[in-house]
Motif scaffolding. Structure first.
Motif, PDB file in Angstrom:
ATOM      1  N   CYS A 217      -2.248 -17.285 -55.964  1.00  0.00           N
ATOM      2  CA  CYS A 217      -3.336 -16.865 -55.077  1.00  0.00           C
ATOM      3  C   CYS A 217      -3.185 -17.427 -53.670  1.00  0.00           C
ATOM      4  O   CYS A 217      -3.996 -17.119 -52.791  1.00  0.00           O
ATOM      5  CB  CYS A 217      -4.692 -17.231 -55.670  1.00  0.00           C
ATOM      6  SG  CYS A 217      -5.040 -18.995 -55.640  1.00  0.00           S
ATOM      7  N   GLY A 218      -2.176 -18.255 -53.438  1.00  0.00           N
ATOM      8  CA  GLY A 218      -1.926 -18.702 -52.067  1.00  0.00           C
ATOM      9  C   GLY A 218      -2.310 -20.136 -51.775  1.00  0.00           C
ATOM     10  O   GLY A 218      -2.327 -20.561 -50.618  1.00  0.00           O
ATOM     11  N   LYS A 219      -2.569 -20.925 -52.823  1.00  0.00           N
ATOM     12  CA  LYS A 219      -2.992 -22.311 -52.612  1.00  0.00           C
ATOM     13  C   LYS A 219      -1.902 -23.133 -51.921  1.00  0.00           C
ATOM     14  O   LYS A 219      -2.173 -23.821 -50.930  1.00  0.00           O
ATOM     15  CB  LYS A 219      -3.356 -22.965 -53.959  1.00  0.00           C
ATOM     16  CG  LYS A 219      -4.429 -22.217 -54.738  1.00  0.00           C
ATOM     17  CD  LYS A 219      -4.771 -22.894 -56.059  1.00  0.00           C
ATOM     18  CE  LYS A 219      -3.642 -23.008 -57.070  1.00  0.00           C
ATOM     19  NZ  LYS A 219      -3.191 -21.709 -57.607  1.00  0.00           N
TER      20      LYS A 219
ATOM     21  N   SER B 262      -2.521 -19.024 -60.453  1.00  0.00           N
ATOM     22  CA  SER B 262      -1.182 -19.098 -59.884  1.00  0.00           C
ATOM     23  C   SER B 262      -0.937 -17.882 -58.989  1.00  0.00           C
ATOM     24  O   SER B 262      -1.303 -16.764 -59.352  1.00  0.00           O
ATOM     25  CB  SER B 262      -0.188 -19.140 -61.040  1.00  0.00           C
ATOM     26  OG  SER B 262       1.019 -19.635 -60.594  1.00  0.00           O
TER      27      SER B 262
HETATM   28  P1  ADP Z   1      -0.202 -20.655 -55.509  1.00  0.00           P
HETATM   29  O1  ADP Z   1       0.085 -21.978 -54.877  1.00  0.00           O
HETATM   30  O2  ADP Z   1      -1.668 -20.340 -55.559  1.00  0.00           O
HETATM   31  O3  ADP Z   1       0.465 -20.505 -56.845  1.00  0.00           O
HETATM   32  P2  ADP Z   1       1.566 -19.629 -53.478  1.00  0.00           P
HETATM   33  O4  ADP Z   1       0.971 -20.016 -52.174  1.00  0.00           O
HETATM   34  O5  ADP Z   1       2.707 -20.424 -53.990  1.00  0.00           O
HETATM   35  O6  ADP Z   1       0.407 -19.530 -54.558  1.00  0.00           O
HETATM   36  O7  ADP Z   1       2.053 -18.120 -53.410  1.00  0.00           O
HETATM   37  C1  ADP Z   1       1.220 -17.054 -52.947  1.00  0.00           C
HETATM   38  C2  ADP Z   1       2.011 -15.753 -53.055  1.00  0.00           C
HETATM   39  O8  ADP Z   1       3.092 -15.818 -52.126  1.00  0.00           O
HETATM   40  C3  ADP Z   1       2.632 -15.513 -54.408  1.00  0.00           C
HETATM   41  O9  ADP Z   1       2.651 -14.128 -54.616  1.00  0.00           O
HETATM   42  C4  ADP Z   1       4.040 -16.060 -54.243  1.00  0.00           C
HETATM   43  O10 ADP Z   1       4.936 -15.433 -55.129  1.00  0.00           O
HETATM   44  C5  ADP Z   1       4.332 -15.723 -52.808  1.00  0.00           C
HETATM   45  N1  ADP Z   1       5.279 -16.664 -52.168  1.00  0.00           N
HETATM   46  C6  ADP Z   1       5.173 -18.024 -52.136  1.00  0.00           C
HETATM   47  N2  ADP Z   1       6.180 -18.557 -51.436  1.00  0.00           N
HETATM   48  C7  ADP Z   1       6.924 -17.519 -51.014  1.00  0.00           C
HETATM   49  C8  ADP Z   1       8.109 -17.409 -50.231  1.00  0.00           C
HETATM   50  N3  ADP Z   1       8.723 -18.491 -49.746  1.00  0.00           N
HETATM   51  N4  ADP Z   1       8.601 -16.174 -50.000  1.00  0.00           N
HETATM   52  C9  ADP Z   1       7.975 -15.093 -50.477  1.00  0.00           C
HETATM   53  N5  ADP Z   1       6.865 -15.096 -51.217  1.00  0.00           N
HETATM   54  C10 ADP Z   1       6.344 -16.311 -51.479  1.00  0.00           C
END
Ligand code: ADP
Ligand code: ADP
Length: 222
Positions: free
Chosen positions: A41-43, A39
């Motif tokens: 990692c940017g997926k 969780s």
């Molecule tokens: P995953 O899908 O692997 O769980 P995310 O792509 O959702 O990862 O998130 C990657 C990173 O970016 C995490 O640290 C998350 O908290 C952050 N993040 C995701 N969406 C946002 C947003 N809209 N604003 C700021 N940070 C974000």
């Protein structure tokens, strides 16, 4: 050949969170690719960039073959069905929005629901269906426009294990039949190995692809 090429992809959110750093990844036409990683990692961020819902901070997503917006289907962890609309109307919506004539849209939506085993539930409301059935309806809705690319963001994560196994099989059967390109986000090693021909493993902070693995199974995928 490739459908998409992600090159030097980086994304920093407005609040300063560096979600992705220098991701290079090619996605083949008709391939079933998993993005696997913990969780955060940017997926999901990669899916949003591929969908064009976000603009990258660095690098880009090259669409090697033309992909229009209607060519992309989405499935999220929540089925996101409109609760006030019958299942058939939920699934028909993308076709209605695309201006497909009503009779044709109705037929395609009915076919799509039959293919996910919901042929007897056309007139049900979402609240009458189980979690797994709602997810099948969400799959039918995402595929009703016959998209070239299907983006799935942990679609089965909220389901119980048995339902999840069944939906994995159903998704594979749909892919074998329709041959869309799939990018499947998961933190389940099991799902990624079972479903995909290739796995891109991601590591956190800031997210990057740390390894790519080809999956060989002892039975044919097609
Ligand atoms: P995953 O899908 O692997 O769980 P995310 O792509 O959702 O990862 O998130 C990657 C990173 O970016 C995490 O640290 C998350 O908290 C952050 N993040 C995701 N969406 C946002 C947003 N809209 N604003 C700021 N940070 C974000
Ligand atoms: P997932 O596990 O599916 O990646 P998350 O729980 O990371 O989902 O994120 C859920 C929603 O919250 C997403 O729309 C994401 O953009 C947003 N989000 C995630 N992390 C942050 C953050 N640090 N700041 C703002 N929004 C965020």
């Amino acid at each position: 050949g490739d459908l998409l090429r992600l090159r030097g992809l980086g994304l920093t959110y407005a609040n300063g969170t560096r979600a992705l750093d220098n991701v290079d990844l090619a996605v083949g036409e008709g391939e079933f690719l998993s993005l696997l990683g913990p969780s955060g990692c940017g997926k999901s961020t990669i899916l949003r960039l591929v969908a064009g819902l976000l603009a990258p901070t660095t690098g880009g997503v090259e669409r090697v073959r033309p992909i229009t917006r209607g060519d992309t289907g989405f499935v999220f962890q929540e089925p996101t069905l409109m609760p006030w609309a019958r299942i058939i109307d939920n699934v028909r919506l993308p076709l209605d929005l695309a201006g497909v004539p009503r009779a044709e849209a109705q037929e395609r939506a009915e076919d799509g629901l039959a293919r996910v085993g919901l042929g007897d539930f056309l007139r049900a409301f979402p609240a009458e269906l189980s979690g797994g059935m709602k997810m099948r309806a969400a799959l039918a809705r995402a595929l009703v426009t016959a998209p070239r690319l299907l983006l799935l963001d942990e679609p089965f994560a909220a389901l119980d294990e048995i339902t999840r196994l069944k939906l994995n099989d159903d998704l594979l059967a749909l892919w074998e039949r329709e041959r869309f390109t799939a990018i499947f986000v998961t933190h389940s090693v099991f799902e990624s190995v079972y479903l995909s021909g290739r796995i891109a493993i991601m590591g956190p902070r800031p997210g990057r692809v740390v390894e790519q693995v080809t999956v060989e199974l002892p039975w044919p995928r097609d």
